[in-house]
Design a protein around this motif. Structure first.
Motif, PDB file in Angstrom:
ATOM      1  N   LYS A 119      10.960  12.709  -3.465  1.00 57.54           N
ATOM      2  CA  LYS A 119       9.621  11.841  -3.992  1.00 57.54           C
ATOM      3  C   LYS A 119      10.184  11.934  -5.105  1.00 57.54           C
ATOM      4  O   LYS A 119      11.119  12.407  -5.759  1.00 57.54           O
ATOM      5  CB  LYS A 119       8.407  13.082  -3.297  1.00 57.54           C
ATOM      6  CG  LYS A 119       8.515  12.789  -2.062  1.00 57.54           C
ATOM      7  CD  LYS A 119       6.873  13.795  -2.195  1.00 57.54           C
ATOM      8  CE  LYS A 119       6.386  13.591  -0.494  1.00 57.54           C
ATOM      9  NZ  LYS A 119       4.937  14.766  -0.067  1.00 57.54           N
ATOM     10  N   HIS A 120       8.893  10.688  -5.905  1.00 59.13           N
ATOM     11  CA  HIS A 120       9.429  10.825  -7.048  1.00 59.13           C
ATOM     12  C   HIS A 120       8.149  10.749  -8.093  1.00 59.13           C
ATOM     13  O   HIS A 120       6.398   9.898  -7.178  1.00 59.13           O
ATOM     14  CB  HIS A 120      10.302   8.964  -7.838  1.00 59.13           C
ATOM     15  CG  HIS A 120      10.126   8.302  -6.930  1.00 59.13           C
ATOM     16  ND1 HIS A 120      10.301   7.610  -5.630  1.00 59.13           N
ATOM     17  CD2 HIS A 120       9.410   7.216  -7.686  1.00 59.13           C
ATOM     18  CE1 HIS A 120      10.479   6.687  -6.016  1.00 59.13           C
ATOM     19  NE2 HIS A 120       9.294   6.161  -7.334  1.00 59.13           N
ATOM     20  N   CYS A 121       7.626  10.782  -8.835  1.00 55.63           N
ATOM     21  CA  CYS A 121       6.574  10.359  -9.411  1.00 55.63           C
ATOM     22  C   CYS A 121       6.637  10.473 -11.625  1.00 55.63           C
ATOM     23  O   CYS A 121       7.905  10.616 -12.005  1.00 55.63           O
ATOM     24  CB  CYS A 121       5.508  11.974  -9.370  1.00 55.63           C
ATOM     25  SG  CYS A 121       5.982  13.761 -10.342  1.00 55.63           S
ATOM     26  N   ASN A 169       0.455  -1.491   0.076  1.00 52.59           N
ATOM     27  CA  ASN A 169       0.642   0.376   0.621  1.00 52.59           C
ATOM     28  C   ASN A 169       0.761   1.121   0.045  1.00 52.59           C
ATOM     29  O   ASN A 169       1.697   1.277   0.895  1.00 52.59           O
ATOM     30  CB  ASN A 169      -1.127   0.278   1.360  1.00 52.59           C
ATOM     31  CG  ASN A 169      -2.254  -0.424   1.456  1.00 52.59           C
ATOM     32  OD1 ASN A 169      -2.617  -0.604   0.052  1.00 52.59           O
ATOM     33  ND2 ASN A 169      -2.559  -0.775   2.161  1.00 52.59           N
ATOM     34  N   TYR A 170       0.625   1.826  -0.701  1.00 54.07           N
ATOM     35  CA  TYR A 170       1.840   3.561  -0.899  1.00 54.07           C
ATOM     36  C   TYR A 170       0.788   4.066   0.401  1.00 54.07           C
ATOM     37  O   TYR A 170       1.946   5.192   0.378  1.00 54.07           O
ATOM     38  CB  TYR A 170       1.669   3.964  -2.203  1.00 54.07           C
ATOM     39  CG  TYR A 170       2.523   3.448  -3.437  1.00 54.07           C
ATOM     40  CD1 TYR A 170       4.028   4.304  -3.742  1.00 54.07           C
ATOM     41  CD2 TYR A 170       2.026   2.398  -3.913  1.00 54.07           C
ATOM     42  CE1 TYR A 170       4.627   3.438  -4.331  1.00 54.07           C
ATOM     43  CE2 TYR A 170       3.160   1.700  -4.865  1.00 54.07           C
ATOM     44  CZ  TYR A 170       4.196   2.400  -5.194  1.00 54.07           C
ATOM     45  OH  TYR A 170       4.638   1.316  -5.758  1.00 54.07           O
ATOM     46  N   ALA A 171      -0.085   4.119   0.346  1.00 54.11           N
ATOM     47  CA  ALA A 171      -0.820   4.915   1.610  1.00 54.11           C
ATOM     48  C   ALA A 171      -2.122   4.554   2.235  1.00 54.11           C
ATOM     49  O   ALA A 171      -2.722   3.054   2.040  1.00 54.11           O
ATOM     50  CB  ALA A 171      -1.440   6.159   0.640  1.00 54.11           C
ATOM     51  N   PRO A 231       3.599  11.941  -6.931  1.00 56.13           N
ATOM     52  CA  PRO A 231       4.017  11.234  -5.964  1.00 56.13           C
ATOM     53  C   PRO A 231       4.165  11.044  -4.987  1.00 56.13           C
ATOM     54  O   PRO A 231       3.427  10.701  -4.267  1.00 56.13           O
ATOM     55  CB  PRO A 231       4.562  13.003  -5.501  1.00 56.13           C
ATOM     56  CG  PRO A 231       3.564  13.737  -6.679  1.00 56.13           C
ATOM     57  CD  PRO A 231       2.483  13.557  -7.526  1.00 56.13           C
ATOM     58  N   HIS A 232       5.664  10.565  -4.589  1.00 55.30           N
ATOM     59  CA  HIS A 232       5.072   9.248  -3.517  1.00 55.30           C
ATOM     60  C   HIS A 232       7.234   9.182  -3.321  1.00 55.30           C
ATOM     61  O   HIS A 232       7.707   9.167  -3.502  1.00 55.30           O
ATOM     62  CB  HIS A 232       5.164   7.882  -3.599  1.00 55.30           C
ATOM     63  CG  HIS A 232       5.583   7.509  -4.605  1.00 55.30           C
ATOM     64  ND1 HIS A 232       5.473   7.196  -5.777  1.00 55.30           N
ATOM     65  CD2 HIS A 232       6.268   6.088  -4.796  1.00 55.30           C
ATOM     66  CE1 HIS A 232       6.381   6.127  -6.217  1.00 55.30           C
ATOM     67  NE2 HIS A 232       6.545   5.343  -6.104  1.00 55.30           N
ATOM     68  N   MET A 233       6.938   8.780  -1.662  1.00 54.20           N
ATOM     69  CA  MET A 233       8.707   7.979  -2.020  1.00 54.20           C
ATOM     70  C   MET A 233       7.740   6.230  -1.647  1.00 54.20           C
ATOM     71  O   MET A 233       6.994   6.126  -0.947  1.00 54.20           O
ATOM     72  CB  MET A 233       9.304   7.943  -0.077  1.00 54.20           C
ATOM     73  CG  MET A 233       9.859   9.300  -0.248  1.00 54.20           C
ATOM     74  SD  MET A 233      10.450  10.081   1.207  1.00 54.20           S
ATOM     75  CE  MET A 233      10.664  11.752   0.647  1.00 54.20           C
ATOM     76  N   ASP A 234       8.634   5.364  -1.588  1.00 59.14           N
ATOM     77  CA  ASP A 234       8.571   3.865  -1.520  1.00 59.14           C
ATOM     78  C   ASP A 234       9.408   3.981   0.304  1.00 59.14           C
ATOM     79  O   ASP A 234      10.336   4.423   0.085  1.00 59.14           O
ATOM     80  CB  ASP A 234       9.415   2.478  -2.392  1.00 59.14           C
ATOM     81  CG  ASP A 234       9.066   3.237  -4.138  1.00 59.14           C
ATOM     82  OD1 ASP A 234       8.699   4.254  -4.152  1.00 59.14           O
ATOM     83  OD2 ASP A 234       8.855   2.167  -4.555  1.00 59.14           O
ATOM     84  N   LEU A 235       8.457   3.283   0.471  1.00 55.90           N
ATOM     85  CA  LEU A 235       8.373   3.098   2.216  1.00 55.90           C
ATOM     86  C   LEU A 235       9.356   2.559   2.635  1.00 55.90           C
ATOM     87  O   LEU A 235      10.080   1.707   1.614  1.00 55.90           O
ATOM     88  CB  LEU A 235       7.316   2.480   3.057  1.00 55.90           C
ATOM     89  CG  LEU A 235       5.186   4.143   2.755  1.00 55.90           C
ATOM     90  CD1 LEU A 235       5.649   2.906   3.340  1.00 55.90           C
ATOM     91  CD2 LEU A 235       6.696   5.571   3.454  1.00 55.90           C
TER      92      LEU A 235
HETATM   93 FE   LIG Z   1       8.330   4.318  -5.939  1.00 59.54          FE
END
Ligand SMILES: [Fe+2]
Ligand SMILES: O=C(O)CCC(=O)C(=O)O
Length: 673
Positions: free
Chosen positions: A563-565, A442-444, A502-506
């Motif tokens: 972050k990346h997207c 889950n990204y979020a 945009p997100h960061m991989d945890l």
């Molecule tokens: Fe990613």
């Protein structure tokens, strides 16, 4: 070795050309050629003289003095230009060799600075260049011609980068494999080529200092590498087109967009697969590994998804062709099927072919983009690496077809639990099809109350065989470190316009993780602050193009500060992100895959050096074009990534000898003759 007049042949061979051939071979033996070049050269000579010469009257070479030009002096065996032209499109390197002899004054008697293997001819024969007028001239010698192609490099963007670049190089250089003097065949520009589209990238002039360095004089194999690169580049243009055209599955985005406040929420929905109570998601108890392979591939004739031995093994098999060079080109260029046979008398081992492929991998490291993080100028791209030519065009196609097969299974409910998910219609441009293997991530937070991260209790399929093969390749070819062998992956299938916000991989996943890009190029944005402008449109401070077939390695700051997207993609694209789970986050049912244990990188032959690292100096977000001392310091902070490769493994261009000798002789070639 002097060659004047008729040389008595110790084996009693009276054919003057064969005597000459023997003399040439002896000459070759006395040269300091590498293990790759040597057998190729000898085989080339063998073919020129034996195979191609049958029945043709001998030239008067038996009376030749040193310096006699038997090619220009006769029209016999070397007047093969028609054949050469005919062969275009079939076997590039046949035309390479024949073309060379037919068009150039190749003085193989005198052995002086001639260019038997002019790459020019390869390209000329392929219709790529016209400038073939330099045959016979050793323009590599004492020049930096092959490196002076930055402009060409930039011109080449948007096509087959390496092919264009290579054409540029080859049109200017005639490769002198005999004298081996001062040639510079291994152009760093290959690396620069694909950088051409990065917004505002200034040409890395710092690299120009290396332009004139003579890597070939100490690294004779580079001519072979360049040859193989040429072959692959030419073929990959065509093959890539085929790949692009070969989409078997298309998705329609029928719905309208639903504006959401929180992109991440959307991301969570998409990346989790559909919600567990979602009726759209068909749950099928049948696992990927338990389904009858026949049944699984019933709708997809191209690939056996569940084949225990994936066919993705182009390095281990070879093609029965009429000479070694064809063999190399076929393997490098096309890949071959497993049931083909090694030609009799072949002197290239699969290991050698693999070495050639390995030597062609482009490794761009040290991306730089300074942002102020907690008041400190920091290179947010530290730890980012881009590796190209890890998977050739045929392999890419195989992977893409495999993904389509899996997708097909997902659509039919044949993949386990939450392995497969599609974006809802209303999520047009906000999502993409995903398939998760090894774990469900889950990204979020999702609507079931699952927090961001790996859902340890969620069921997904294990890594399919071909993806494991890709992992092995990446570890063995030092794209990924042995300390972080992935045990999960997510496949993203983007239709045109699809995106990932945009997100960061945890840190549920170790660093580095990596993404393989397929089907079409797109940009990935990085930044400590990335804005969502609207669905599928994001604003970031730095944009990195991801070439088709490339592997992007993300670790350190690029993983943890930036972050990346992926903004809405211009064309259908597939990515496969491979990640190693933190042990404490492993799914409850997870079992380590024995196939992925104990992987070791390949030993790199001293003659098969990789292109040098590139420094891409990207425009500074806030700070003008010059680095302040603080920023320089920030840039200097690089190389803490566990992924960084030792200097011994990948010495910079110009440093053609590794500090340490190869650690074993495993990859030695067969004896010369
Ligand atoms: Fe990613
Ligand atoms: O599609 C890509 O290249 C990136 C995918 C990604 O960032 C992810 O799956 O976390």
């Amino acid at each position: 070795m002097e060659f004047s007049g008729h040389m008595p042949d110790p084996a009693g061979v009276d054919d003057p050309l064969l005597v000459l051939l023997e003399a040439l071979k002896l000459k070759l033996l006395s040269q300091d050629f590498c293990q790759h070049c040597r057998p190729l050269l000898v085989n080339c000579l063998d073919n020129l003289f034996k195979g191609k010469y049958d029945g043709i009257p001998l030239p008067s070479c038996n009376n030749s003095e040193s310096g006699t030009d038997i090619c220009s002096g006769t029209s016999s065996s070397f007047s093969l230009s028609e054949k050469t032209l005919e062969s275009v499109g079939k076997s590039v390197d046949v035309s390479l060799r024949n073309g060379n002899c037919s068009e150039s004054s190749v003085d193989i008697c005198s052995m002086n600075s001639s260019s038997l293997y002019s790459l020019d001819n390869n390209l000329a024969s392929a219709g790529e260049i016209e400038n073939n007028s330099e045959n016979g001239t050793d323009i590599c010698s004492g020049t930096s011609s092959s490196f002076s192609s930055s402009e060409k490099t930039l011109e080449s963007v948007g096509k087959s980068v390496d092919a264009s670049l290579l054409n540029g190089n080859c049109s200017e250089s005639s490769v002198d494999i005999y004298s081996m003097n001062s040639s510079s065949l291994y152009s760093q520009d290959n690396n620069l080529a694909s950088a051409g589209e990065i917004d505002g990238v200034s040409l890395p002039t710092s690299n120009s200092s290396q332009s004139s360095e003579d890597i070939c004089s100490e690294n004779p194999s580079c001519s072979l590498e360049e040859l193989a690169k040429s072959l692959e580049s030419i073929s990959s243009v065509n093959l890539q087109e085929q790949v692009t055209d070969s989409s078997h599955v298309s998705f329609n985005h029928l719905g309208s967009e639903v504006p959401l406040d929180d992109e991440l929420e959307v991301l969570a929905v998409v990346d989790n697969g559909v919600l567990s109570d979602d009726p759209v998601m068909k749950k099928d108890s049948e696992s990927l590994s338990s389904v009858d392979p026949q049944e699984k591939v019933a709708d997809s004739s191209h690939v056996s998804v569940n084949s225990p031995e994936p066919s993705f093994d182009h390095l281990r098999s070879e093609v029965a062709l009429d000479d070694e060079l064809n063999e190399v080109s076929a393997v490098v260029e096309k890949g071959v099927s497993d049931d083909t046979v090694m030609p009799k008398g072949s002197s290239l081992f699969p290991e050698q072919i693999e070495q050639i492929r390995l030597s062609q991998v482009g490794r761009k490291k040290e991306f730089i983009h300074i942002e102020r993080i907690h008041g400190k100028a920091t290179n947010i791209l530290q730890g980012l690496e881009l590796h190209t030519q890890v998977f050739n065009a045929v392999e890419q196609k195989e992977i893409v077809d495999y993904v389509y097969s899996l997708q097909h299974m997902g659509q039919k409910g044949q993949l386990k639990g939450r392995t497969y998910s599609e974006p809802k219609k209303w999520m047009h441009r906000k999502g993409r099809v995903t398939m998760q293997f090894g774990c469900c991530y889950n990204y979020a937070a999702d609507r079931n109350g699952n927090p961001p991260g790996i859902i340890r209790g969620a069921e997904v399929d294990a890594l399919p065989p071909l993806f494991k093969t890709m992992i092995k390749r990446m570890v063995q070819w030092r794209v990924l470190p042995t300390t972080c062998v992935p045990n999960s992956c997510v496949v993203n299938i983007y239709e045109e316009g699809d995106s990932i916000p945009p997100h960061m991989d945890l840190h549920n996943f170790l660093r580095p993780f990596c993404t393989v890009s397929l089907l079409s190029e797109c940009n990935m944005l990085f930044g400590s602050h990335l804005k969502v402008v609207h669905a599928g449109k994001f604003a970031g401070s730095v944009s990195i193009p991801l070439p088709v077939g490339s592997v992007l390695i993300v670790s350190s700051h690029s993983a943890d500060l930036a972050k990346h997207c992926i903004p809405g993609v211009p064309a259908k694209r597939i990515s496969i992100t491979f990640r190693r789970m933190d042990d404490s986050k492993l799914p409850f049912t997870f079992l380590p895959d024995p196939e992925l244990q104990g992987l070791k990188p390949l030993i790199i032959a001293s003659s098969a050096m990789s292109p040098v690292q590139q420094v891409w100096h990207l425009p500074l977000a806030h700070c003008g074009s010059q680095l302040s001392s603080e920023e320089s310091e920030a840039v200097g902070e690089t190389n803490t990534s566990p992924f960084n490769l030792g200097e011994d493994d990948f010495p910079p261009l110009g440093s053609s000898k590794p500090k340490n000798k190869p650690r074993n002789n495993e990859n030695q070639s067969k004896p010369l003759i």
